[in-house]
Structure formats: structure tokens, C-alpha cells
Design an enzyme around this catalytic site. Structure first.
Site, PDB file in Angstrom:
ATOM      1  N   TYR A 144       0.858  -1.190   0.000  1.00  0.00           N
ATOM      2  CA  TYR A 144       0.000   0.000   0.000  1.00  0.00           C
ATOM      3  C   TYR A 144       0.887   1.231   0.000  1.00  0.00           C
ATOM      4  O   TYR A 144       1.860   1.287   0.755  1.00  0.00           O
ATOM      5  CB  TYR A 144      -0.890  -0.016   1.245  1.00  0.00           C
ATOM      6  CG  TYR A 144      -1.764   1.210   1.428  1.00  0.00           C
ATOM      7  CD1 TYR A 144      -2.791   1.491   0.531  1.00  0.00           C
ATOM      8  CD2 TYR A 144      -1.583   2.071   2.506  1.00  0.00           C
ATOM      9  CE1 TYR A 144      -3.602   2.611   0.700  1.00  0.00           C
ATOM     10  CE2 TYR A 144      -2.393   3.189   2.689  1.00  0.00           C
ATOM     11  CZ  TYR A 144      -3.400   3.453   1.781  1.00  0.00           C
ATOM     12  OH  TYR A 144      -4.199   4.552   1.953  1.00  0.00           O
ATOM     13  N   ASP A 239       9.198   2.557  -0.515  1.00  0.00           N
ATOM     14  CA  ASP A 239       8.208   3.195   0.341  1.00  0.00           C
ATOM     15  C   ASP A 239       8.492   2.732   1.766  1.00  0.00           C
ATOM     16  O   ASP A 239       8.174   1.608   2.143  1.00  0.00           O
ATOM     17  CB  ASP A 239       6.792   2.820  -0.099  1.00  0.00           C
ATOM     18  CG  ASP A 239       5.733   3.497   0.770  1.00  0.00           C
ATOM     19  OD1 ASP A 239       6.091   4.031   1.845  1.00  0.00           O
ATOM     20  OD2 ASP A 239       4.555   3.472   0.381  1.00  0.00           O
ATOM     21  N   LYS A 267       5.001   8.485   9.088  1.00  0.00           N
ATOM     22  CA  LYS A 267       4.797   7.893  10.426  1.00  0.00           C
ATOM     23  C   LYS A 267       5.839   8.316  11.463  1.00  0.00           C
ATOM     24  O   LYS A 267       5.716   9.395  12.035  1.00  0.00           O
ATOM     25  CB  LYS A 267       4.686   6.371  10.298  1.00  0.00           C
ATOM     26  CG  LYS A 267       3.475   5.995   9.404  1.00  0.00           C
ATOM     27  CD  LYS A 267       3.139   4.534   9.436  1.00  0.00           C
ATOM     28  CE  LYS A 267       2.125   4.128   8.394  1.00  0.00           C
ATOM     29  NZ  LYS A 267       0.739   4.086   8.802  1.00  0.00           N
TER      30      LYS A 267
HETATM   31  C1  LIG Z   1       3.839   1.849   3.270  1.00  0.00           C
HETATM   32  C2  LIG Z   1       2.849   2.961   3.333  1.00  0.00           C
HETATM   33  N1  LIG Z   1       2.879   3.917   2.390  1.00  0.00           N
HETATM   34  C3  LIG Z   1       2.016   4.942   2.414  1.00  0.00           C
HETATM   35  C4  LIG Z   1       1.055   5.039   3.388  1.00  0.00           C
HETATM   36  C5  LIG Z   1       0.104   6.192   3.390  1.00  0.00           C
HETATM   37  O1  LIG Z   1       0.394   7.030   4.467  1.00  0.00           O
HETATM   38  P1  LIG Z   1      -0.720   8.020   5.069  1.00  0.00           P
HETATM   39  O2  LIG Z   1      -1.749   7.153   5.737  1.00  0.00           O
HETATM   40  O3  LIG Z   1       0.061   8.891   6.026  1.00  0.00           O
HETATM   41  O4  LIG Z   1      -1.275   8.804   3.928  1.00  0.00           O
HETATM   42  C6  LIG Z   1       0.974   4.059   4.378  1.00  0.00           C
HETATM   43  C7  LIG Z   1      -0.069   4.135   5.420  1.00  0.00           C
HETATM   44  O5  LIG Z   1      -0.294   3.238   6.186  1.00  0.00           O
HETATM   45  C8  LIG Z   1       1.903   2.994   4.345  1.00  0.00           C
HETATM   46  O6  LIG Z   1       1.872   2.028   5.256  1.00  0.00           O
END
Ligand SMILES: Cc1ncc(COP(=O)(O)O)c(C=O)c1O
Length: 430
Positions: A144, A239, A267
């Protein structure tokens, strides 16, 4: 009778907020039941609207690596708040945070601060396309990267066809350049580059995936992603919104010993405040506005309160021995859970890195999304609710990872294992 304020709050919330929540997973849809409305948190604990205490293994889905309300972080935030909430102008603290991030992630020479992981991943993608002048992107099923249109996509019918949207409101045309591959599938990876290599702007991956529970890219797979990107002139984007400063001080790239071109963070770098980032080599980052042609902007980007929170958090986690201690705690939890499951004859596999873990009610560790989703949902849900009833709060879906913080004590971990063992005794048989 025990009070139940969560149910009326959920009813009230549903009247004014779609599904009663501001992010879908909070609604307990996968596990059923009423979400707990949290009124406060401290250390390893959260208290719901009935003042019931829970040992928290979600940690706001990753950011709260120090536990809730760490005194040094609270002090930094309080000081920043008094100085002003938002200026829409540069601040010295943004430079300090940028410098702190770059010092810890050597693959990054420059970084741009934004407000959410979604924004960071979306911007990294635009930058990759702008810098390479190419359209196609590769992502993996089960990873994700936030909810930008081009990334809400599932696999098409074959490698020659591109993805299909996973959300209404995303026109097929918008995902027509996104190729979705199976995680850890070397054959598909080779084939995708053989077919489309010259048109691929970037390959984006969670190198330790935390959005299909906890699944590692194998060393060979991660290495091949790097090699193929280099060979075909595509950018490798890690990511690390979840893994950054969570699996170790240098993220998944540090664990795997692989240097990506671009890194996406979120995060932990905000310590619980809205803050995220993306960065990479100077040459690529200088393609961004105002220097270059790739547009990206944000009213609240580099917010002074969020950067104070992030900086104070990074300072604490950079102290010697932090990750060694955190890893030991996480392993005490995962090994204890496994021993309890084995003692009760429950199939169980578990993995962890730093303060992030995953477990499966399944004998072997899954290698991809399809296997994760084939593990037993009914048993997971029984475990989830059993733990919640006993004051232990794990993520409300079997495809989510778990998080341990520096604030979790040996007693918290022992209590969690004891609670799980009670439930393992009563789990429905397969
Ligand atoms: C690996 C990863 N990328 C992107 C995101 C998106 O981040 P946000 O919820 O701060 O938009 C998340 C959210 O859980 C994530 O786990």
C-alpha cells in the site's frame, strides 16, 4: 452493568462521518463489532470512552515508537505550539529535521517534507515520471502506498495488460500505466522488465511489507529489483512510510543493504503529527519546483509543530542501543506468542524486525498477498476480539502489521502472551 459509551459514540459518529471514521480500517469492518473511541493514551496504553485500558500494539499505525506522550517529545511540542502553529514560510527547524533525516538515510541527499504518506508517495511517483520522462510504474499486490489514484490498482489479466482500479472514482485510464506484480515473484519481475523496461519510470515497493501483515521481500528479490531498475534506467523507490525508523535506524534499506533511488518516509518521522517526506539524490530532487519542472507544494508542509515533534522523536531513537532494546522486546513478544500457540496446538508463524512484527495463524510465513489472505479469518477475528476483551489492542484485520514501542514493559508483554494463550485454548478448530 459496565458502561458502554463506545456504542452511542459510534452511532453519533456514523450520523455525521461516513462509516463513523476518518480512515476506513478504524471501523472494525474486517473483524466486526464496535470500534473503541479513544480518549487518551500514555506510554504503552490507550484508554477508551469507558476508561478501559488497552495495551496498544497499533501505536497509531506505526508512528508512536516511543510510546504515547514521551516527556521529551511533549516538551518540544509544547514549546513549538507557543511559538506559533503555522507560518507558511521557511523555518530553521525544517532544516534541522532535513539534516537529521539525511544523516540517518545515506541514500538521500535531499528531502522534501510533506504532510502525509499518501502525499509523499504520490509526489515521489510524479518526480520519478518527471525525472525519467517515462509513464509506466510497477507496484506489487499487497503493498500500500497511500490512496493516490495511480496507486489504487490491482493486477490486470496478464503482464501485457496493466492494472484495474481498486476504488470507484478512479478511471481505468488513470491506472493504465500501473503494472501490478506478485510480491516475491522473480519470474514476473523479469518478464515485466523484458516487456516494458524502456518505459518504466519507477518500481515502488515496501521492501518489508506491512500492509499485508508482515511479509519480507526475499534478499534475492530485492536485489533483482535493484539490478533491473539500474539496467533499464528506472528508479527504485522504497516506500518506507511504515518501515522507516521502525525496523531499524536506517529503515528497510539498511536491513537489506540495498540503496534505492528515492525513499518515501512518514509515520515515525512525525512522531504522531502529520509529517512525511520523500527524498533521494540531489540530481533527481532538483527536478522539483521551484528549481525544476516537477510541481509539488503544500500549505502545511514542514509545519513547525510537526517538525518539532519529529525532531524530538528522531533524537530519542538515535540514542545508542535503542533498536537493540526494541528488537529484544518485539522478539520476546513474538516468541512468547509462538510458544503459547504451539503449546495449544494452534498453527502459528511469526516474523519481526525492530519494532514491527506480524503473525499468521498458519504454519509457514506467507510470501505474497494471496497467501496472506488465504489464512484463517474466523480464527483471527476470534483472537482479535478475545484480546480486545482482555485489554490488548492489536490491529483489527489480519492483513495489518503490529508495532511494539519503547514504552512496552516486560509485564505488558507477559500479560499479552498470557491473554493470547487463554484464547488459543478456545479457538475454533480448523
Ligand atoms: C507503506 C505505506 N505507504 C504509504 C502510506 C500512506 O500514508 P498516510 O496514511 O500517512 O497517507 C501508508 C499508510 O499506512 C503505508 O503504510
Amino acid at each position: 452493568m459496565t458502561s458502554d459509551r463506545n456504542t452511542p459514540l459510534f452511532d453519533r459518529a456514523r450520523a455525521v462521518i461516513p462509516g463513523g471514521v476518518n480512515s476506513p480500517v478504524r471501523a472494525f469492518k474486517a473483524v466486526g463489532g464496535t470500534p473503541r473511541f479513544i480518549q487518551r493514551a500514555q506510554g504503552a496504553y490507550m484508554w477508551d470512552a469507558d476508561d478501559r485500558r488497552y495495551i496498544d500494539y497499533i501505536g497509531s499505525w506505526g508512528p508512536m515508537i516511543l510510546g504515547h506522550g514521551h516527556p521529551a517529545v511533549v516538551e518540544a511540542v509544547q514549546k513549538a505550539v507557543l511559538e506559533g502553529f503555522s507560518f507558511g514560510a521557511p523555518t530553521e527547524r525544517e532544516i534541522e529535521l532535513a539534516e537529521a533525516i539525511l544523516a540517518l538515510v545515506p541514500s538521500m541527499e535531499m528531502v522534501r517534507l510533506v504532510s502525509s504518506g499518501t502525499e509523499a508517495a504520490m509526489s515521489a511517483l510524479r518526480l520519478a515520471r518527471g525525472a525519467t520522462g517515462r509513464k509506466h510504474i510497477i507496484k506489487f499486490e499487497g503493498c500500500y502506498h497511500g490512496h493516490a489514484d495511480a496507486l489504487l490498482v490491482k493486477a490486470g489479466s496478464g503482464l501485457a495488460t496493466f492494472g484495474n482500479p481498486t476504488s470507484a472514482g478512479v478511471p481505468p485510464e488513470v491506472v493504465q500505466h500501473t503494472l501490478v506484480l506478485e510480491y516475491n515473484n522473480l519470474e514476473q519481475l523479469e518478464e515485466a522488465f523484458a516487456l516494458h523496461g524502456a518505459d518504466i519510470a519507477c518500481l515502488m515497493i515496501e521492501a518489508i511489507a506491512g500492509n499485508m501483515n508482515f511479509v519480507r521481500a526475499s534478499a534475492a528479490f530485492a536485489r533483482r529489483c535493484r539490478e533491473l531498475c539500474t539496467q533499464h534506467g528506472a528508479l527504485l523507490v522504497f516506500d518506507e512510510v511504515m518501515t522507516g525508523f521502525r525496523v531499524g535506524l536506517h529503515g528497510a534499506q539498511g536491513v537489506l543493504g540495498i540503496t534505492p533511488d528515492l525513499t518515501v518516509l512518514g509515520k515515525v518521522i512525525g512522531g504522531g503529527m502529520p509529517l512525511a517526506a520523500f527524498g533521494g539524490p540531489r540530481k533527481i530532487m532538483e527536478q522539483l519546483a521551484p528549481l525544476g519542472p516537477v510541481y509539488q507544494a503544500g500549505t502545511l508542509s514542514g509545519n513547525p509543530v510537526a517538525t518539532a515533534c519529529g525532531l524530538a522523536t528522531l533524537k530519542e531513537i538515535s540514542k545508542p542501543g535503542f533498536y537493540e532494546a526494541l528488537s529484544l522486546k518485539t522478539r520476546a513478544l513474538t516468541e512468547g506468542l509462538k510458544a503459547a500457540a504451539v503449546a495449544e496446538g494452534v498453527p502459528f508463524s511469526v516474523d519481526s524486525e525492530g519494532g514491527m512484527f506480524g503473525f499468521f495463524l498458519f504454519d509457514d510465513l506467507p510470501q505474497n498477498y494471496a497467501t496472506v489472505m488465504s489464512t484463517d479469518n474466523a480464527r483471527f477475528n476470534a483472537l482479535f476480539h478475545g484480546l480486545l476483551d482482555r485489554g490488548v489492542y492489536i490491529a483489527p484485520a489480519l492483513y495489518e502489521a503490529g508495532f511494539v514501542s519503547a514504552a512496552h514493559s516486560e509485564e505488558d508483554i507477559a500479560a499479552t502472551i498470557a491473554a493470547a494463550r487463554e484464547i488459543f485454548k478456545t479457538l475454533p478448530t480448523l
